[in-house]
Motif scaffolding. Structure first.
Motif, PDB file in Angstrom:
ATOM      1  N   LEU A  93     108.485 -62.270 -28.117  1.00 57.14           N
ATOM      2  CA  LEU A  93     108.912 -60.856 -28.000  1.00 57.14           C
ATOM      3  C   LEU A  93     107.516 -60.198 -27.708  1.00 57.14           C
ATOM      4  O   LEU A  93     106.534 -60.274 -27.951  1.00 57.14           O
ATOM      5  CB  LEU A  93     109.393 -60.643 -29.371  1.00 57.14           C
ATOM      6  CG  LEU A  93     110.862 -61.315 -29.690  1.00 57.14           C
ATOM      7  CD1 LEU A  93     111.477 -60.773 -30.956  1.00 57.14           C
ATOM      8  CD2 LEU A  93     111.785 -61.060 -28.668  1.00 57.14           C
ATOM      9  N   THR A  94     107.923 -59.016 -27.081  1.00 55.86           N
ATOM     10  CA  THR A  94     106.764 -58.052 -26.553  1.00 55.86           C
ATOM     11  C   THR A  94     106.646 -57.080 -27.660  1.00 55.86           C
ATOM     12  O   THR A  94     107.378 -56.869 -28.335  1.00 55.86           O
ATOM     13  CB  THR A  94     107.362 -57.612 -25.132  1.00 55.86           C
ATOM     14  OG1 THR A  94     108.291 -56.794 -25.303  1.00 55.86           O
ATOM     15  CG2 THR A  94     107.522 -58.585 -23.936  1.00 55.86           C
ATOM     16  N   ALA A  95     105.808 -56.194 -27.130  1.00 55.99           N
ATOM     17  CA  ALA A  95     105.286 -55.047 -28.065  1.00 55.99           C
ATOM     18  C   ALA A  95     106.603 -54.113 -28.358  1.00 55.99           C
ATOM     19  O   ALA A  95     106.718 -53.222 -29.068  1.00 55.99           O
ATOM     20  CB  ALA A  95     104.263 -54.091 -27.393  1.00 55.99           C
ATOM     21  N   ALA A  96     107.387 -54.107 -27.151  1.00 58.15           N
ATOM     22  CA  ALA A  96     108.577 -53.336 -27.393  1.00 58.15           C
ATOM     23  C   ALA A  96     109.382 -53.555 -28.840  1.00 58.15           C
ATOM     24  O   ALA A  96     110.373 -52.818 -29.118  1.00 58.15           O
ATOM     25  CB  ALA A  96     109.438 -53.575 -26.319  1.00 58.15           C
ATOM     26  N   PHE A  97     109.367 -54.939 -29.181  1.00 55.55           N
ATOM     27  CA  PHE A  97     109.920 -55.069 -30.514  1.00 55.55           C
ATOM     28  C   PHE A  97     109.180 -54.805 -31.780  1.00 55.55           C
ATOM     29  O   PHE A  97     109.486 -55.446 -32.892  1.00 55.55           O
ATOM     30  CB  PHE A  97     110.272 -56.574 -30.351  1.00 55.55           C
ATOM     31  CG  PHE A  97     111.210 -56.918 -29.165  1.00 55.55           C
ATOM     32  CD1 PHE A  97     112.587 -56.863 -29.706  1.00 55.55           C
ATOM     33  CD2 PHE A  97     110.970 -57.247 -27.950  1.00 55.55           C
ATOM     34  CE1 PHE A  97     113.558 -57.199 -28.667  1.00 55.55           C
ATOM     35  CE2 PHE A  97     111.968 -57.715 -27.053  1.00 55.55           C
ATOM     36  CZ  PHE A  97     113.160 -57.222 -27.516  1.00 55.55           C
ATOM     37  N   GLY A  98     108.048 -53.968 -31.594  1.00 59.47           N
ATOM     38  CA  GLY A  98     107.490 -53.443 -32.858  1.00 59.47           C
ATOM     39  C   GLY A  98     106.734 -54.644 -33.546  1.00 59.47           C
ATOM     40  O   GLY A  98     106.002 -55.550 -33.202  1.00 59.47           O
ATOM     41  N   ASP A  99     107.244 -54.680 -35.059  1.00 63.97           N
ATOM     42  CA  ASP A  99     106.745 -55.738 -35.862  1.00 63.97           C
ATOM     43  C   ASP A  99     107.146 -57.109 -35.686  1.00 63.97           C
ATOM     44  O   ASP A  99     106.470 -58.148 -35.979  1.00 63.97           O
ATOM     45  CB  ASP A  99     107.127 -55.507 -37.353  1.00 63.97           C
ATOM     46  CG  ASP A  99     106.350 -54.245 -37.703  1.00 63.97           C
ATOM     47  OD1 ASP A  99     105.509 -53.593 -37.302  1.00 63.97           O
ATOM     48  OD2 ASP A  99     107.171 -53.805 -38.717  1.00 63.97           O
ATOM     49  N   PHE A 100     107.961 -57.393 -34.552  1.00 65.19           N
ATOM     50  CA  PHE A 100     108.367 -58.725 -34.132  1.00 65.19           C
ATOM     51  C   PHE A 100     107.555 -59.112 -32.632  1.00 65.19           C
ATOM     52  O   PHE A 100     107.985 -60.103 -32.464  1.00 65.19           O
ATOM     53  CB  PHE A 100     109.987 -58.794 -33.961  1.00 65.19           C
ATOM     54  CG  PHE A 100     110.670 -58.610 -35.267  1.00 65.19           C
ATOM     55  CD1 PHE A 100     110.566 -59.492 -36.162  1.00 65.19           C
ATOM     56  CD2 PHE A 100     111.722 -57.473 -35.340  1.00 65.19           C
ATOM     57  CE1 PHE A 100     111.229 -59.447 -37.171  1.00 65.19           C
ATOM     58  CE2 PHE A 100     112.295 -57.471 -36.321  1.00 65.19           C
ATOM     59  CZ  PHE A 100     112.220 -58.244 -37.356  1.00 65.19           C
ATOM     60  N   ALA A 101     106.820 -58.259 -32.132  1.00 68.85           N
ATOM     61  CA  ALA A 101     105.887 -58.651 -31.064  1.00 68.85           C
ATOM     62  C   ALA A 101     105.173 -59.976 -31.372  1.00 68.85           C
ATOM     63  O   ALA A 101     104.685 -60.269 -32.527  1.00 68.85           O
ATOM     64  CB  ALA A 101     104.807 -57.695 -30.983  1.00 68.85           C
ATOM     65  N   GLY A 102     105.398 -60.951 -30.474  1.00 71.23           N
ATOM     66  CA  GLY A 102     104.683 -62.219 -30.755  1.00 71.23           C
ATOM     67  C   GLY A 102     105.690 -63.389 -31.052  1.00 71.23           C
ATOM     68  O   GLY A 102     105.081 -64.482 -31.273  1.00 71.23           O
ATOM     69  N   ASP A 103     106.839 -62.827 -31.747  1.00 71.62           N
ATOM     70  CA  ASP A 103     107.590 -63.870 -32.482  1.00 71.62           C
ATOM     71  C   ASP A 103     108.247 -64.680 -31.240  1.00 71.62           C
ATOM     72  O   ASP A 103     108.752 -64.435 -30.322  1.00 71.62           O
ATOM     73  CB  ASP A 103     108.574 -63.029 -33.196  1.00 71.62           C
ATOM     74  CG  ASP A 103     108.238 -62.533 -34.377  1.00 71.62           C
ATOM     75  OD1 ASP A 103     107.142 -62.575 -34.771  1.00 71.62           O
ATOM     76  OD2 ASP A 103     109.215 -62.050 -35.171  1.00 71.62           O
ATOM     77  N   PRO A 104     108.501 -65.810 -31.393  1.00 73.52           N
ATOM     78  CA  PRO A 104     109.076 -66.994 -30.617  1.00 73.52           C
ATOM     79  C   PRO A 104     110.508 -66.729 -30.760  1.00 73.52           C
ATOM     80  O   PRO A 104     111.055 -66.684 -32.020  1.00 73.52           O
ATOM     81  CB  PRO A 104     108.754 -68.387 -30.682  1.00 73.52           C
ATOM     82  CG  PRO A 104     108.072 -68.202 -32.340  1.00 73.52           C
ATOM     83  CD  PRO A 104     107.593 -66.763 -32.441  1.00 73.52           C
ATOM     84  N   VAL A 105     111.514 -66.873 -29.693  1.00 70.02           N
ATOM     85  CA  VAL A 105     112.852 -66.932 -30.013  1.00 70.02           C
ATOM     86  C   VAL A 105     113.122 -67.958 -28.917  1.00 70.02           C
ATOM     87  O   VAL A 105     112.380 -68.295 -27.761  1.00 70.02           O
ATOM     88  CB  VAL A 105     113.407 -65.358 -29.465  1.00 70.02           C
ATOM     89  CG1 VAL A 105     113.306 -64.534 -30.370  1.00 70.02           C
ATOM     90  CG2 VAL A 105     113.235 -65.033 -28.048  1.00 70.02           C
ATOM     91  N   ARG A 106     114.314 -68.762 -29.338  1.00 75.64           N
ATOM     92  CA  ARG A 106     114.841 -69.803 -28.560  1.00 75.64           C
ATOM     93  C   ARG A 106     116.399 -69.582 -28.113  1.00 75.64           C
ATOM     94  O   ARG A 106     117.173 -69.364 -29.371  1.00 75.64           O
ATOM     95  CB  ARG A 106     114.461 -71.170 -29.053  1.00 75.64           C
ATOM     96  CG  ARG A 106     114.955 -72.274 -28.235  1.00 75.64           C
ATOM     97  CD  ARG A 106     114.342 -73.530 -28.674  1.00 75.64           C
ATOM     98  NE  ARG A 106     114.347 -74.588 -28.156  1.00 75.64           N
ATOM     99  CZ  ARG A 106     113.906 -74.970 -26.732  1.00 75.64           C
ATOM    100  NH1 ARG A 106     113.150 -74.251 -26.494  1.00 75.64           N
ATOM    101  NH2 ARG A 106     114.270 -75.897 -26.336  1.00 75.64           N
TER     102      ARG A 106
END
Length: 184
Positions: free
Chosen positions: A52-65
């Motif tokens: 997830l990118t910076a557009a996702f706020g506190d979730f930036a850097g989170d992996p999704v599958r």
């Protein structure tokens, strides 16, 4: 003050504003849809992950599958669609944000792009206590970009966003692994 739900809702609302039905793309060979495969069949299959990118706020850097396997005997006809999806989102600290799966209810394919909509049949979202997942609609968009890496987009009805059969958003994030195949 925990801003995660507000930030997530804001990001999802932003995504919802670009949600639109994807029309079938023109075939570069000029063939009519009925000439491109058995009875207008459509297929989306594969697994892919993204960060997830910076557009996702506190979730930036989170992996999704995402795992998707969907078929339709007639493109964009929910009555002929069958398939399954599974989505898993883990925070950078290792805690589970959400894990859910369900049945695909409509598949629309145009060129290298596909939208699969479905209904969650099983899942959990410990990051969002009290959020009901089961029975909610989702839309996942895929752009099959071959060796350059695919692109994904999504809309979650669980956050109050409208999801209609075969309607979704543009694929807005590049995959970091896996591969999707779109045919139809």
């Amino acid at each position: 003050m925990n801003r995660r739900p507000a930030v997530t809702a804001a990001a999802l609302c932003l995504l919802a504003t670009v949600a639109a039905a994807v029309p079938a793309a023109a075939d570069p060979t000029g063939a009519a849809p009925a000439d491109r495969g058995a009875a207008g069949t459509a297929r989306l299959h594969g697994t892919g992950g993204a960060v997830l990118t910076a557009a996702f706020g506190d979730f930036a850097g989170d992996p999704v599958r995402f795992e998707l396997d969907a078929r339709a005997d007639v493109n964009t006809d929910p009555r002929t669609t069958r398939g399954h999806f599974h989505v898993r989102h883990v925070h950078t600290d290792g805690r589970l944000v959400a894990d859910f799966e369900g049945d695909v209810t409509c598949l629309g394919v145009g060129g290298r792009e596909a939208i699969a909509t479905g209904v969650i049949t099983k899942g959990e979202a410990p990051w969002f206590p009290g959020l009901t997942l089961v029975g909610q609609k989702v839309a996942v968009s895929v752009e099959d970009d071959g060796p350059r890496g695919d692109r994904l987009g999504w809309v979650w009805g669980a956050f109050g966003l409208p999801v209609a059969d075969c309607q979704g958003t543009v694929p807005f994030i590049r995959t970091t692994g896996g591969d999707f195949t779109v045919r139809g």
